[in-house]
Design a protein around this motif. Structure first.
Motif, mmCIF file in Angstrom:
data_model
loop_
_atom_site.group_PDB
_atom_site.id
_atom_site.type_symbol
_atom_site.label_atom_id
_atom_site.label_comp_id
_atom_site.label_asym_id
_atom_site.label_seq_id
_atom_site.Cartn_x
_atom_site.Cartn_y
_atom_site.Cartn_z
ATOM 1 N N MET A 83 0.840 -1.210 0.000
ATOM 2 C CA MET A 83 0.000 0.000 0.000
ATOM 3 C C MET A 83 0.872 1.255 0.000
ATOM 4 N N ALA A 84 1.903 1.243 0.818
ATOM 5 C CA ALA A 84 2.812 2.397 0.895
ATOM 6 C C ALA A 84 3.522 2.617 -0.437
ATOM 7 N N ALA A 85 3.996 1.555 -1.040
ATOM 8 C CA ALA A 85 4.696 1.659 -2.324
ATOM 9 C C ALA A 85 3.782 2.236 -3.395
ATOM 10 N N GLU A 86 2.529 1.796 -3.420
ATOM 11 C CA GLU A 86 1.564 2.307 -4.399
ATOM 12 C C GLU A 86 1.323 3.805 -4.236
ATOM 13 N N ARG A 87 1.501 4.311 -3.020
ATOM 14 C CA ARG A 87 1.233 5.718 -2.728
ATOM 15 C C ARG A 87 2.501 6.577 -2.694
ATOM 16 N N GLY A 88 3.639 5.980 -3.010
ATOM 17 C CA GLY A 88 4.887 6.732 -3.063
ATOM 18 C C GLY A 88 5.432 7.129 -1.701
ATOM 19 N N LEU A 89 5.161 6.313 -0.686
ATOM 20 C CA LEU A 89 5.671 6.568 0.664
ATOM 21 C C LEU A 89 6.938 5.766 0.900
#
Length: 115
Positions: A83-89
């Motif tokens: 989820m974080a990777a998908e949101r650029g975090l």
């Protein structure tokens, strides 16, 4: 301060976002209560938490948080990292306790800002 500076200061591991370590971080917030983070966090900040659930990612996304640091050796499961990777975090993990990690970042010049 950059996310890489945060990583180096905390001797943290990168769980996702290795290519985003040059982002600027302007402040920090340490909490396991996302309601407190919503009330006090600022843009371009780093969130230090031991809470490993999807709400952390959702909160970070709403507040323009650029980096999550999981403290106390916590490791989020793969779905949270995804989820974080998908949101650029950027997601980091450190063995330091939250109090120590916040103090280390403060000593390195990062501030939380006034309420």
């Amino acid at each position: 301060m950059t996310v890489k500076d945060v990583k180096d200061t905390l001797k943290a591991r990168v769980l996702t976002g290795e290519d985003l370590l040059d982002q600027e971080v302007r402040s920090a917030c340490g909490s396991d209560m996302m309601s407190d983070v919503l009330a006090f966090s600022k843009d371009h900040s780093v969130l230090l938490t031991g809470l490993c659930n999807p709400q952390v990612i959702r909160t970070a996304e709403m507040l323009d948080i650029v980096c999550l640091v999981f403290v106390r050796g916590k490791k989020p499961d793969d779905s949270i990292i995804e989820m974080a990777a998908e949101r650029g975090l950027v997601v980091l993990a450190t063995g330091h306790r939250m109090f120590s990690a916040c103090g280390m970042l403060y000593a390195a010049g990062l501030r939380g800002g006034a309420i």
